[in-house]
Structures are given as structure tokens and as C-alpha cells.
Design a protein around this motif. Structure first.
Motif, PDB file in Angstrom:
ATOM      1  N   UNK A  62       0.810  -1.211   0.000  1.00  0.00           N
ATOM      2  CA  UNK A  62       0.000   0.000   0.000  1.00  0.00           C
ATOM      3  C   UNK A  62       0.846   1.264   0.000  1.00  0.00           C
ATOM      4  N   UNK A  63       0.168   2.378  -0.129  1.00  0.00           N
ATOM      5  CA  UNK A  63       0.859   3.664  -0.138  1.00  0.00           C
ATOM      6  C   UNK A  63       1.397   4.023   1.246  1.00  0.00           C
ATOM      7  N   UNK A  64       0.801   3.465   2.269  1.00  0.00           N
ATOM      8  CA  UNK A  64       1.208   3.787   3.638  1.00  0.00           C
ATOM      9  C   UNK A  64       1.961   2.613   4.258  1.00  0.00           C
ATOM     10  N   UNK A  65       3.078   2.231   3.648  1.00  0.00           N
ATOM     11  CA  UNK A  65       3.850   1.085   4.141  1.00  0.00           C
ATOM     12  C   UNK A  65       4.289   1.268   5.586  1.00  0.00           C
ATOM     13  N   UNK A  66       4.434   2.504   6.024  1.00  0.00           N
ATOM     14  CA  UNK A  66       4.862   2.801   7.390  1.00  0.00           C
ATOM     15  C   UNK A  66       3.861   2.325   8.438  1.00  0.00           C
ATOM     16  N   UNK A  67       2.616   2.078   8.044  1.00  0.00           N
ATOM     17  CA  UNK A  67       1.599   1.627   8.998  1.00  0.00           C
ATOM     18  C   UNK A  67       2.053   0.352   9.699  1.00  0.00           C
ATOM     19  N   UNK A  68       2.684  -0.536   8.947  1.00  0.00           N
ATOM     20  CA  UNK A  68       3.095  -1.819   9.500  1.00  0.00           C
ATOM     21  C   UNK A  68       4.176  -1.649  10.566  1.00  0.00           C
ATOM     22  N   UNK A  69       4.855  -0.502  10.584  1.00  0.00           N
ATOM     23  CA  UNK A  69       5.853  -0.250  11.627  1.00  0.00           C
ATOM     24  C   UNK A  69       5.237  -0.325  13.020  1.00  0.00           C
ATOM     25  N   UNK A  70       3.978   0.061  13.150  1.00  0.00           N
ATOM     26  CA  UNK A  70       3.312  -0.069  14.445  1.00  0.00           C
ATOM     27  C   UNK A  70       3.317  -1.498  14.931  1.00  0.00           C
TER      28      UNK A  70
END
Length: 134
Positions: free
Chosen positions: A89-97
Motif C-alpha cells: 500500500x501507499x502507507x507502508x509505514x503503517x506496519x511499523x506499528x
């Protein structure tokens, strides 16, 4: 929890006053204000499982990030599905949570590596919930 969403009172209440998961999840379900949903998730304890589950499925990437970071227990398949869904997805950083999560981050990092290597492992739907103690 009955104040108008645009009054700001709900956000302050959830930020500074702890309440039960059933109250948080009930308000979260009806809430259309993304900032209020984030406030609710930020007020969650790991025990607020229903609200955090709702947050993990929220349309807002920041809400998902917060929920992934505060969740204490998820089924292995749910972790893998989240990694697969978020990685492209465009918000790959979400998975950092999820990866930074103190309870399930280790297994999430292992699953992410397997997914990145093209070796994602699926468990039966009734697979056990995982946390760092498993």
C-alpha cells in the motif's frame, strides 16, 4: 461519550479519562471524526481488544498504526494478512506499528521477513494467538 463530535470534549475525555473497552468501541464504531478515533486508540490499553481490533481495520492509516502498536495479542494469520495488505500500500509505514510492538513485534518481524522472501507461511484459521511469551 454523548457530547457532539465537533465539540472537542470527547477527544479530551478519551485522552485524559480511562473508560471501559465497550464504551470506547461503541463510540469508535459510530465515530466519523478521524481525530477522535485516533484519540480513542491512543487512550487504549492492550486489554482494550475490541477497540484495537476496530482500529486495525480503520480506513485511516494513522489509526491503524496506533492500533497495531498497542495490540497485545493477534492470531498469526492476522499478523501475516496485515503485513501482506500493508506492504504494497501507499502507507507502508503503517506496519511499523506492528513491527515495533513490544508484545508481538518479534513474530511480526519474522513473518515480514518470510513474506519479503516470498515464503509466507499460513496457519489454519484456528491458529493460536501469539504474544512474546509464546
Amino acid at each position: 461519550a454523548k457530547w457532539p463530535e465537533d465539540s472537542g470534549v470527547q477527544g479530551l475525555a478519551f485522552k485524559y479519562v480511562q473508560t471501559e473497552d465497550s464504551v470506547k468501541s461503541g463510540v469508535f464504531r459510530r465515530c466519523t471524526n478521524v481525530d477522535l478515533r485516533r484519540f480513542i486508540l491512543e487512550s487504549c490499553l492492550p486489554e482494550d481488544e475490541e477497540t484495537l481490533k476496530l482500529g486495525r481495520g480503520d480506513s485511516d492509516p494513522t489509526a491503524r498504526y496506533i492500533a497495531f502498536g498497542r495490540t497485545r495479542s493477534m492470531k498469526r494469520q492476522e499478523i501475516e494478512d496485515a503485513i501482506l495488505r500493508e506492504k504494497d500500500g501507499e502507507e507502508k509505514w503503517v506496519i511499523d506499528g506492528l513491527l515495533e510492538n513490544p508484545w508481538i513485534g518479534t513474530i511480526a518481524r519474522e513473518l515480514q521477513k518470510a513474506v519479503d522472501d516470498g515464503q509466507g507461511q499460513s496457519l489454519p484459521a484456528d491458529g493460536a494467538s501469539l504474544n512474546e511469551a509464546d
